[in-house]
Design a protein around this motif. Structure first.
Motif, PDB file in Angstrom:
ATOM      1  N   VAL A  79       7.249  -5.946  26.026  1.00  0.00           N
ATOM      2  CA  VAL A  79       5.963  -5.421  26.500  1.00  0.00           C
ATOM      3  C   VAL A  79       4.854  -6.330  25.972  1.00  0.00           C
ATOM      4  CG1 VAL A  79       4.380  -3.456  26.467  1.00  0.00           C
ATOM      5  CG2 VAL A  79       6.867  -3.072  26.501  1.00  0.00           C
ATOM      6  N   PRO A  80       4.046  -6.898  26.849  1.00  0.00           N
ATOM      7  CA  PRO A  80       3.037  -7.856  26.385  1.00  0.00           C
ATOM      8  C   PRO A  80       1.839  -7.177  25.721  1.00  0.00           C
ATOM      9  CG  PRO A  80       2.854  -7.551  28.751  1.00  0.00           C
ATOM     10  CD  PRO A  80       4.067  -6.771  28.315  1.00  0.00           C
ATOM     11  N   GLY A  81       1.235  -7.891  24.780  1.00  0.00           N
ATOM     12  CA  GLY A  81       0.001  -7.405  24.185  1.00  0.00           C
ATOM     13  C   GLY A  81       0.019  -7.395  22.671  1.00  0.00           C
ATOM     14  N   ASP A  82      -1.170  -7.230  22.126  1.00  0.00           N
ATOM     15  CA  ASP A  82      -1.373  -7.157  20.685  1.00  0.00           C
ATOM     16  C   ASP A  82      -1.209  -5.732  20.196  1.00  0.00           C
ATOM     17  OD1 ASP A  82      -1.918  -9.887  20.623  1.00  0.00           O
ATOM     18  OD2 ASP A  82      -4.089  -9.607  20.817  1.00  0.00           O
ATOM     19  N   LEU A  83      -1.453  -5.542  18.906  1.00  0.00           N
ATOM     20  CA  LEU A  83      -1.392  -4.233  18.269  1.00  0.00           C
ATOM     21  C   LEU A  83      -2.745  -3.964  17.623  1.00  0.00           C
ATOM     22  CD1 LEU A  83       1.922  -4.912  16.265  1.00  0.00           C
ATOM     23  CD2 LEU A  83       1.709  -4.299  18.678  1.00  0.00           C
ATOM     24  N   VAL A  84      -3.213  -2.722  17.706  1.00  0.00           N
ATOM     25  CA  VAL A  84      -4.513  -2.400  17.116  1.00  0.00           C
ATOM     26  C   VAL A  84      -4.473  -1.031  16.477  1.00  0.00           C
ATOM     27  CG1 VAL A  84      -5.461  -1.414  19.260  1.00  0.00           C
ATOM     28  CG2 VAL A  84      -7.019  -2.310  17.522  1.00  0.00           C
ATOM     29  N   GLU A  85      -5.182  -0.911  15.364  1.00  0.00           N
ATOM     30  CA  GLU A  85      -5.409   0.386  14.740  1.00  0.00           C
ATOM     31  C   GLU A  85      -6.902   0.607  14.637  1.00  0.00           C
ATOM     32  OE1 GLU A  85      -3.872   3.106  11.081  1.00  0.00           O
ATOM     33  OE2 GLU A  85      -4.311   1.014  10.576  1.00  0.00           O
ATOM     34  N   THR A  86      -7.359   1.767  15.104  1.00  0.00           N
ATOM     35  CA  THR A  86      -8.772   2.108  15.008  1.00  0.00           C
ATOM     36  C   THR A  86      -8.914   3.225  13.976  1.00  0.00           C
ATOM     37  OG1 THR A  86      -8.613   3.704  16.840  1.00  0.00           O
ATOM     38  CG2 THR A  86      -9.214   1.446  17.401  1.00  0.00           C
ATOM     39  N   GLY A  87      -9.333   2.834  12.781  1.00  0.00           N
ATOM     40  CA  GLY A  87      -9.402   3.732  11.642  1.00  0.00           C
ATOM     41  C   GLY A  87      -8.270   3.400  10.690  1.00  0.00           C
ATOM     42  N   SER A 116     -15.001   0.966  10.206  1.00  0.00           N
ATOM     43  CA  SER A 116     -16.343   0.716   9.692  1.00  0.00           C
ATOM     44  C   SER A 116     -16.273   0.127   8.294  1.00  0.00           C
ATOM     45  CB  SER A 116     -17.150   2.014   9.649  1.00  0.00           C
ATOM     46  OG  SER A 116     -16.667   2.868   8.628  1.00  0.00           O
ATOM     47  N   PHE A 117     -15.169   0.420   7.592  1.00  0.00           N
ATOM     48  CA  PHE A 117     -14.988   0.068   6.192  1.00  0.00           C
ATOM     49  C   PHE A 117     -16.111   0.657   5.335  1.00  0.00           C
ATOM     50  CE2 PHE A 117     -12.946  -3.232   8.744  1.00  0.00           C
ATOM     51  CZ  PHE A 117     -11.641  -3.105   8.302  1.00  0.00           C
ATOM     52  N   ALA A 118     -16.659   1.756   5.851  1.00  0.00           N
ATOM     53  CA  ALA A 118     -17.718   2.469   5.135  1.00  0.00           C
ATOM     54  C   ALA A 118     -17.629   3.970   5.388  1.00  0.00           C
ATOM     55  CB  ALA A 118     -19.089   1.943   5.558  1.00  0.00           C
ATOM     56  N   GLY A 119     -16.467   4.439   5.804  1.00  0.00           N
ATOM     57  CA  GLY A 119     -16.323   5.860   6.095  1.00  0.00           C
ATOM     58  C   GLY A 119     -16.579   6.182   7.554  1.00  0.00           C
ATOM     59  N   LEU A 120     -16.758   7.462   7.835  1.00  0.00           N
ATOM     60  CA  LEU A 120     -16.953   7.920   9.215  1.00  0.00           C
ATOM     61  C   LEU A 120     -18.432   8.158   9.509  1.00  0.00           C
ATOM     62  CD1 LEU A 120     -13.902   8.868   8.410  1.00  0.00           C
ATOM     63  CD2 LEU A 120     -14.062  10.059  10.577  1.00  0.00           C
ATOM     64  N   PRO A 121     -18.811   8.116  10.801  1.00  0.00           N
ATOM     65  CA  PRO A 121     -20.221   8.301  11.146  1.00  0.00           C
ATOM     66  C   PRO A 121     -20.637   9.767  11.079  1.00  0.00           C
ATOM     67  CG  PRO A 121     -18.919   8.078  13.136  1.00  0.00           C
ATOM     68  CD  PRO A 121     -17.969   7.840  11.982  1.00  0.00           C
ATOM     69  N   PRO A 122     -21.900  10.030  10.806  1.00  0.00           N
ATOM     70  CA  PRO A 122     -22.394  11.408  10.915  1.00  0.00           C
ATOM     71  C   PRO A 122     -22.222  11.885  12.348  1.00  0.00           C
ATOM     72  CG  PRO A 122     -23.997   9.993   9.811  1.00  0.00           C
ATOM     73  CD  PRO A 122     -22.948   9.090  10.383  1.00  0.00           C
ATOM     74  N   GLU A 138     -19.170  12.793   4.838  1.00  0.00           N
ATOM     75  CA  GLU A 138     -19.561  13.117   3.468  1.00  0.00           C
ATOM     76  C   GLU A 138     -18.460  12.814   2.453  1.00  0.00           C
ATOM     77  OE1 GLU A 138     -20.636  17.209   3.535  1.00  0.00           O
ATOM     78  OE2 GLU A 138     -22.333  16.925   4.915  1.00  0.00           O
ATOM     79  N   VAL A 139     -17.293  12.428   2.915  1.00  0.00           N
ATOM     80  CA  VAL A 139     -16.144  12.235   2.029  1.00  0.00           C
ATOM     81  C   VAL A 139     -16.057  10.762   1.623  1.00  0.00           C
ATOM     82  CG1 VAL A 139     -13.671  12.568   1.724  1.00  0.00           C
ATOM     83  CG2 VAL A 139     -14.960  14.114   3.222  1.00  0.00           C
ATOM     84  N   GLU A 140     -16.497  10.441   0.431  1.00  0.00           N
ATOM     85  CA  GLU A 140     -16.496   9.059  -0.042  1.00  0.00           C
ATOM     86  C   GLU A 140     -15.084   8.495  -0.154  1.00  0.00           C
ATOM     87  OE1 GLU A 140     -18.692   8.581  -3.625  1.00  0.00           O
ATOM     88  OE2 GLU A 140     -20.547   9.440  -2.813  1.00  0.00           O
ATOM     89  N   PHE A 141     -14.105   9.339  -0.378  1.00  0.00           N
ATOM     90  CA  PHE A 141     -12.720   8.907  -0.527  1.00  0.00           C
ATOM     91  C   PHE A 141     -12.218   8.184   0.721  1.00  0.00           C
ATOM     92  CE2 PHE A 141      -8.065   9.752  -0.687  1.00  0.00           C
ATOM     93  CZ  PHE A 141      -7.790   9.275  -1.966  1.00  0.00           C
ATOM     94  N   LEU A 142     -12.826   8.466   1.879  1.00  0.00           N
ATOM     95  CA  LEU A 142     -12.380   7.875   3.139  1.00  0.00           C
ATOM     96  C   LEU A 142     -13.009   6.512   3.407  1.00  0.00           C
ATOM     97  CD1 LEU A 142     -12.482  11.065   5.406  1.00  0.00           C
ATOM     98  CD2 LEU A 142     -10.525  10.094   4.176  1.00  0.00           C
ATOM     99  N   ALA A 143     -13.950   6.095   2.574  1.00  0.00           N
ATOM    100  CA  ALA A 143     -14.633   4.816   2.755  1.00  0.00           C
ATOM    101  C   ALA A 143     -13.973   3.748   1.893  1.00  0.00           C
ATOM    102  CB  ALA A 143     -16.108   4.946   2.392  1.00  0.00           C
ATOM    103  N   VAL A 144     -13.346   2.773   2.537  1.00  0.00           N
ATOM    104  CA  VAL A 144     -12.639   1.705   1.820  1.00  0.00           C
ATOM    105  C   VAL A 144     -13.213   0.361   2.289  1.00  0.00           C
ATOM    106  CG1 VAL A 144     -10.412   0.662   1.308  1.00  0.00           C
ATOM    107  CG2 VAL A 144     -10.561   3.128   1.730  1.00  0.00           C
ATOM    108  N   PRO A 145     -13.760  -0.446   1.392  1.00  0.00           N
ATOM    109  CA  PRO A 145     -14.386  -1.709   1.794  1.00  0.00           C
ATOM    110  C   PRO A 145     -13.396  -2.687   2.414  1.00  0.00           C
ATOM    111  CG  PRO A 145     -15.008  -1.094  -0.453  1.00  0.00           C
ATOM    112  CD  PRO A 145     -13.894  -0.176  -0.050  1.00  0.00           C
ATOM    113  N   LEU A 146     -13.905  -3.526   3.282  1.00  0.00           N
ATOM    114  CA  LEU A 146     -13.085  -4.535   3.946  1.00  0.00           C
ATOM    115  C   LEU A 146     -12.371  -5.422   2.938  1.00  0.00           C
ATOM    116  CD1 LEU A 146     -12.103  -6.222   6.354  1.00  0.00           C
ATOM    117  CD2 LEU A 146     -14.338  -7.360   6.373  1.00  0.00           C
TER     118      LEU A 146
END
Length: 253
Positions: A79-87, A116-122, A138-146
């Motif tokens: 199957v042709p194509g790349d792989l992507v993860e969003t989040g 975003s490498f900064a968490g989720l949007p409001p 509001e959950v800082e634990f979900l924000a992981v820098p690039l």
């Protein structure tokens, strides 16, 4: 035993060890979520229902095994194509995708890591009422820098030219991303907005026979609604298969 069977066994063992390392079931780091057991619980880690202190993924073994199998299937079926993860959080699922490609010596595909490498949007409640009251931002634990995610790839010796990062909100980065075709699309945006933005841009690029994987379909109502709305609007009737208590996937006809 033939040489081909030996190679396959080595691949299986490598990928199993990679999954164990990514979930940190080896050193058993404790749960950091405000629910569940305070220490390490093998059942919770296995089904991705805790927040590991140091592990590189929180999606659990079942969803990782499904992702591994989907990537191996598109390789086997051509199957042709790349792989992507969003989040991507700490990058674990994307690291596994790159690991599967490496194990199978696939050099013609890219793993795209969108976050975003900064968490989720409001929540934008006016445009996306399904996100009303959402508190993920509001959950800082979900924000992981690039930089940390890149370093995590490097720890597995899987940071190379076949991995590309798309930092920023999905609504800004995905439409301009130079992705032509996809074999695997993995969605882990939690919210309606994040799921919808990824679907409208990337789902049309999934090749026939490719997979769409949704991490939070059973866990977050806004995510489920975004998926159901998109599938209805675009006439997608491929069966939705359940992975575990949270995740699902389907294969594009």
């Amino acid at each position: 035993m033939s040489a081909e069977m030996t190679v396959e066994r080595i691949r299986d063992r490598y990928l199993d060890l990679l999954i164990r390392a990514l979930t940190n079931t080896i050193y058993e780091d404790p749960n950091e979520a405000p629910w569940g057991p305070a220490g390490f619980d093998a059942g919770a880690r296995g089904d991705g229902s805790d927040w590991p202190r140091t592990a590189h993924t929180m999606i659990g073994r079942k969803r990782l095994e499904n992702l591994r199998d989907c990537v191996r299937t598109v390789i086997a079926d051509g199957v042709p194509g790349d792989l992507v993860e969003t989040g991507a959080w700490r990058g674990g699922a994307s690291i596994l995708m790159r690991g599967v490609l490496a194990a199978h010596e696939e050099t013609g595909r890219t793993v795209w890591v969108a976050d975003s490498f900064a968490g989720l949007p409001p929540p934008d409640e006016e445009r996306y009422p399904a996100d009303a009251g959402d508190q993920h931002h509001e959950v800082e634990f979900l924000a992981v820098p690039l930089e940390q995610v890149r370093a995590n790839f490097a720890k597995y010796d899987l940071l190379d030219d076949h991995v590309r990062f798309l930092p920023g909100w999905f609504r800004d980065t995905l439409p301009a991303a130079p992705i032509e075709r996809l074999a695997v699309l993995r969605l882990d945006g939690d919210m309606y907005e994040s799921t919808w933005d990824a679907l409208i841009t990337l789902a049309p690029k999934v090749s026939p026979g490719g997979f769409v994987i949704v991490d939070d379909y059973h866990a977050v109502p806004g995510c489920k609604k975004a998926v159901d709305d998109y599938r209805t609007e675009h006439g997608i009737d491929a069966p939705i298969e359940t992975i575990d208590w949270a995740g699902v996937y389907w294969r594009m006809p």
